[in-house]
Scaffold this motif. Structure first.
Motif, PDB file in Angstrom:
ATOM      1  N   THR A 105      -6.806   6.851  -7.720  1.00 34.33           N
ATOM      2  CA  THR A 105      -6.738   8.042  -6.866  1.00 34.33           C
ATOM      3  C   THR A 105      -7.661   9.164  -7.336  1.00 34.33           C
ATOM      4  O   THR A 105      -8.186   9.920  -6.520  1.00 34.33           O
ATOM      5  CB  THR A 105      -5.294   8.569  -6.788  1.00 34.33           C
ATOM      6  N   TRP A 156      -5.533  -3.181  -8.237  1.00 34.92           N
ATOM      7  CA  TRP A 156      -5.288  -1.910  -7.557  1.00 34.92           C
ATOM      8  C   TRP A 156      -6.619  -1.345  -7.067  1.00 34.92           C
ATOM      9  O   TRP A 156      -7.591  -1.290  -7.833  1.00 34.92           O
ATOM     10  CB  TRP A 156      -4.649  -0.900  -8.502  1.00 34.92           C
ATOM     11  N   ARG A 211      -2.996   3.766 -11.205  1.00 31.69           N
ATOM     12  CA  ARG A 211      -2.989   4.606 -10.007  1.00 31.69           C
ATOM     13  C   ARG A 211      -3.813   5.866 -10.217  1.00 31.69           C
ATOM     14  O   ARG A 211      -4.477   6.351  -9.278  1.00 31.69           O
ATOM     15  CB  ARG A 211      -1.559   4.936  -9.598  1.00 31.69           C
ATOM     16  N   ASP A 212      -3.804   6.410 -11.423  1.00 29.46           N
ATOM     17  CA  ASP A 212      -4.620   7.597 -11.692  1.00 29.46           C
ATOM     18  C   ASP A 212      -6.108   7.275 -11.583  1.00 29.46           C
ATOM     19  O   ASP A 212      -6.885   8.053 -11.002  1.00 29.46           O
ATOM     20  CB  ASP A 212      -4.297   8.146 -13.081  1.00 29.46           C
ATOM     21  N   SER A 224       0.843  -1.189   0.000  1.00 28.67           N
ATOM     22  CA  SER A 224       0.000   0.000   0.000  1.00 28.67           C
ATOM     23  C   SER A 224       0.880   1.241   0.000  1.00 28.67           C
ATOM     24  O   SER A 224       1.872   1.311   0.736  1.00 28.67           O
ATOM     25  CB  SER A 224      -0.905   0.004   1.237  1.00 28.67           C
ATOM     26  N   SER A 225       0.534   2.212  -0.865  1.00 31.16           N
ATOM     27  CA  SER A 225       1.262   3.477  -0.880  1.00 31.16           C
ATOM     28  C   SER A 225       0.408   4.552  -1.526  1.00 31.16           C
ATOM     29  O   SER A 225      -0.308   4.293  -2.499  1.00 31.16           O
ATOM     30  CB  SER A 225       2.594   3.346  -1.646  1.00 31.16           C
ATOM     31  N   ASP A 226       0.469   5.760  -0.972  1.00 32.31           N
ATOM     32  CA  ASP A 226      -0.199   6.937  -1.543  1.00 32.31           C
ATOM     33  C   ASP A 226      -1.670   6.689  -1.836  1.00 32.31           C
ATOM     34  O   ASP A 226      -2.211   7.110  -2.866  1.00 32.31           O
ATOM     35  CB  ASP A 226       0.520   7.386  -2.820  1.00 32.31           C
ATOM     36  N   GLY A 227      -2.337   5.993  -0.935  1.00 33.44           N
ATOM     37  CA  GLY A 227      -3.772   5.788  -1.069  1.00 33.44           C
ATOM     38  C   GLY A 227      -4.184   4.648  -1.967  1.00 33.44           C
ATOM     39  O   GLY A 227      -5.386   4.463  -2.224  1.00 33.44           O
TER      40      GLY A 227
END
Length: 254
Positions: A66, A30, A62-63, A11-14
């Motif tokens: 997030t 993800w 990731r985009d 887990s990283s940056d939400g």
């Protein structure tokens, strides 16, 4: 029917990244750290010779997580990433390399088309089994809207036949950069969901007219084409509708 088994989690940056296997197919999911039940799920294909966790794949996934709160899943295509290649896979790859070295574009296209068709025949049921297994997870379930975000090249050559037979997919992003063949055109004619098509205008080997014919074949009432200059392996996409999937997966007003 194969169940999904998680094998690692970070887990990283939400963003939570969980590697899994369904049968013998490795994949990655993800999700937002603070996810919402039944949030949209995007199936993400990858290009030929690549794998599920390329830097570009990671950035796109990731985009979506997030920015929009989506979950995103990718699996290695047959003979790619962590998966072993068959003798037929090696023969096809060798044939394409030899044809390129000899400048024999006709042979390169012939071998490429046969190989791509073989990959799609194997990958479509794997994607469906993966989707079945993901829908058994309580955080995804059967109510999560599903889109396909396969990008260009092989990801689209697999994504088109998948979308043609998979009613759970409600919108799809496809792209050029590969040879178009009759079976693929027939599959495109069965697709009626909204489509966004990305066209590399100056592909080294693929005639853009064939990609335009593929776009024309989609039976979707809503379809848009975005063309940028460059070859599919090096292109930078500018002016793309980044709200296409959020809009059609009901996180934005239509």
């Amino acid at each position: 029917m194969h169940s999904l088994r998680f094998v690692s989690e970070t887990s990283s940056d939400g963003v939570v990244e969980r590697d899994f296997v369904v049968g013998d197919v490795p994949g990655v999911l993800w999700s937002p750290v603070a996810g919402v039940r039944n949030a949209p799920l995007v199936l993400m294909g990858h290009g030929g010779g690549l794998h599920k966790k390329t830097p570009a794949q990671l950035a796109r996934a990731r985009d979506l997580v997030t920015t929009w709160g989506f979950s995103v899943v990718a699996i290695d295509a047959p003979g790619h990433g962590e998966r072993p290649r068959t003798a037929a896979d090696d023969e096809a790859r060798d044939g394409m390399r030899q044809a390129m070295a000899a400048g024999d574009i006709e042979r390169f296209e012939s071998v490429s088309v046969r190989y791509t068709m073989s990959l799609a025949e194997r990958a479509v049921p794997e994607w469906q089994a993966t989707l079945d297994a993901l829908q058994d997870l309580p955080e995804i379930g059967t109510e999560a809207p599903i889109g396909y975000g396969g990008g260009v090249s092989m990801g689209t050559a697999i994504g088109i036949p998948l979308t043609a037979v998979e009613p759970r997919i409600k919108a799809a992003i496809f792209g050029g950069g590969f040879f178009v063949y009759d079976v693929l055109l027939e599959a495109a004619r069965r697709i009626t969901v909204p489509v966004q098509f990305l066209l590399p205008w100056d592909d080294e080997y693929v005639d853009r007219q064939s990609s335009l014919a593929l776009f024309d074949a989609f039976a979707s009432k809503e379809k848009t084409l975005h063309a940028n200059p460059g070859d599919h392996r090096r292109i930078r996409w500018i002016g793309v509708d980044n709200e296409f999937l959020p809009r059609h997966l009901k996180t934005l007003p239509v």
